[in-house]
Design a protein around this motif. Sequence first.
Motif, mmCIF file in Angstrom:
data_model
loop_
_atom_site.group_PDB
_atom_site.id
_atom_site.type_symbol
_atom_site.label_atom_id
_atom_site.label_comp_id
_atom_site.label_asym_id
_atom_site.label_seq_id
_atom_site.Cartn_x
_atom_site.Cartn_y
_atom_site.Cartn_z
ATOM 1 N N ASP A 141 -18.258 -5.965 1.410
ATOM 2 C CA ASP A 141 -19.207 -5.009 0.726
ATOM 3 C C ASP A 141 -20.445 -5.643 0.320
ATOM 4 N N ARG B 94 -29.091 1.688 2.056
ATOM 5 C CA ARG B 94 -27.833 0.752 1.449
ATOM 6 C C ARG B 94 -26.929 0.373 3.190
ATOM 7 N N LYS C 16 -13.608 2.789 8.089
ATOM 8 C CA LYS C 16 -14.446 2.997 6.987
ATOM 9 C C LYS C 16 -15.121 4.438 7.270
ATOM 10 N N GLU D 55 -11.955 -5.059 10.836
ATOM 11 C CA GLU D 55 -10.974 -6.105 10.740
ATOM 12 C C GLU D 55 -10.576 -5.814 9.793
ATOM 13 N N VAL E 142 -11.254 4.414 3.100
ATOM 14 C CA VAL E 142 -11.058 3.587 4.207
ATOM 15 C C VAL E 142 -10.386 3.507 4.893
ATOM 16 N N GLY F 40 -8.012 2.349 1.445
ATOM 17 C CA GLY F 40 -8.711 2.178 0.134
ATOM 18 C C GLY F 40 -9.775 3.206 -0.432
ATOM 19 N N ARG G 33 0.591 -1.149 0.010
ATOM 20 C CA ARG G 33 -0.222 -0.031 0.565
ATOM 21 C C ARG G 33 0.611 1.456 0.234
ATOM 22 N N GLY H 122 -13.758 3.608 -2.065
ATOM 23 C CA GLY H 122 -14.773 3.185 -2.449
ATOM 24 C C GLY H 122 -15.744 4.561 -3.163
ATOM 25 N N SER H 123 -16.890 4.347 -3.700
ATOM 26 C CA SER H 123 -17.674 5.125 -3.821
ATOM 27 C C SER H 123 -18.739 6.022 -2.760
ATOM 28 N N TYR H 124 -18.362 4.525 -1.574
ATOM 29 C CA TYR H 124 -19.171 5.008 -0.546
ATOM 30 C C TYR H 124 -18.071 5.925 1.238
ATOM 31 N N GLY H 125 -16.917 5.281 0.096
ATOM 32 C CA GLY H 125 -16.154 6.137 1.811
ATOM 33 C C GLY H 125 -14.536 5.340 1.313
ATOM 34 N N MET I 159 -7.624 -5.885 6.806
ATOM 35 C CA MET I 159 -7.448 -6.932 5.566
ATOM 36 C C MET I 159 -6.244 -6.610 5.149
#
Length: 561
Positions: A235, A134, A120, A173, A105, A98, A61, A100-103, A175
């Motif tokens: 997800d 959602r 997140k 948790e 992380v 990370g 990362r 995503g379209s929602y948050g 990953m």
Amino acid sequence: MAGGGVVDGVRRWLRRRRGRTASAYQPLRSSSLARHPGGDGGLEVVPGPFALPAAIRVPARNSPPPPDAQLRNERTSDMEFFTEYGEASQYQIQEVVGKGSYGVVAAAVDTHTGERVAIKKINDVFEHVSDAIRILREIKVLRLLRHPDIVVIKHIMLPPTRREFRDIYVVFELMESDLHQVIEANHDLSPEHHRFFLYQLLCALKYIHSANVFHRDLKPKNILANSDCKLKICDFGLARVAFNDSPSTIFWTDYVATRWYRAPELCGSFFSKYTPAIDIWSIGCIFAEILTGRPLFPGRNVVHQLDLITDLLGTPSSETLSRIRNENARGYLTGMQRKHPIPFSHKFHNADPLALRLLERISKLSREPSRLPVSKFEFEFERRKLTKDDVREMIYREILEYHPQMLQEYIRGGEQISFLYPSGVDRFKRQFAHLEENYSRGERSTPLRRQHASLPRERVCSSVDSNNQDSDNEERRAISSIARTMISPPRSQEKGKNRASAYPNGIINLNSNPKIYLKSASISASTCIIRGNKGPKENGISEDMEEVVYELSDNVTRMLS
Ligand SMILES: Nc1ncnc2c1ncn2[C@@H]1O[C@H](COP(=O)(O)OP(=O)(O)OP(=O)(O)O)[C@@H](O)[C@H]1O
């Protein structure tokens, strides 16, 4: 429903392979697969049929620069300020891992346990009700589905206020990566890896389906992975609960699950009723991608998707075509030049024949045991038209599941509880803003746009499941939860009153505003549940009561629409 027979198939495959190549296996490194928590909180022993394969590469990362001095100072002072209360100082945010379209992380450390977690941040949760629903669905499903192959929500930060909060912070948790990246970074996956990955996915799916949940958006990016080959499905924002076995109509008009992994019947609303086979299809596509390193059906659009699927599997039989409800889809497939299926051994040259046999069987629906369905009351909100405030209240109630003391107060009707437990959200907000800025710079990325979540409305003919005895406690909690949160009590009755007493004996005034009727229905159910221990089922709710609640809900939905 799905997955069970296929899981058995994988076990047989594993055993046969083990017999042949015993020396290639190492001793078991982990017993994590041996014990799966059941839906009732108990443990189900699942034989760990094989050893873990060799570690895989997970892409590193990007590590943004450390927080600037000001932020460090703020962090220190925040920690000192909040130490007494625990909550806010519990997590030290480290890096964004990370988006995503929602948050966004971020990795963080739980300072109480030293454990690394993923937090997140979901911004402006209530900007669109569909997005908020959602998120509610996802946190509810993940609270109810506890399994080693499904990502775990460990905690949700308490928002600063109950009625105005906008962002939420969910602690998972941590990953190391996801299956998409793993497939890209590992071109030398062995048959042992293939088997172990598939085994975990099917174990998770068996569990998800037996709880009557469909994931509906399985794809490599939604499968988190560690270098020790551990996979976990995440997800659940598009997940749906199938309430019973009777016909259910699902409107999939704005269904946005990723096309490449979408079952053909979802490429143009073929049927009016769908089964868990849609997830099995996705697992088949993922498994093929694990085997070859490339997506199996990378359709450019829905029509191209159907072309690719029929290129490999052949055109559907006339019997199948006649069952397709959607005229356009039926017309397109009927007019298609006839194609014959291609043997999988031609398509997947180097794959283990046993793996291919399994892949061919994955579309069969018949081996699908069911057990411990989740409570339909938990997802009763799917049947209603909800306002932002309704969803906010329900999300708040979900968050309290991670704050047991406050939950007790909430259940007792306390209003001022947040004074006692200051939220750490403000501090998190600043830290995330800082990290995101660096993450975006490092990645040269622009923030992802939120895709508006699918919000198919389901019409479900209620029937009472007979095999729900094990989830009685869950049912009671769920109904109680609906009573408290499904719809907030009328403002005039909120302050300082016990809400149940606002509707003595559960008597409902049918002449009142339908919204109040809805509230009354929930509250009367709660009253019954709270006193319901004297009923025929010691700790449960009566089936009659379920029906009463549903009937009331339906009436109200009709009145509101
Ligand atoms: N528990 C976790 N541990 C490590 N990384 C994670 C974890 N959860 C999510 N991520 C990373 O963050 C990314 C975004 O997370 P997630 O998919 O949950 O967000 P989202 O906004 O719901 O995404 P989408 O746009 O797919 O709906 C993931 O692709 C993954 O790389």
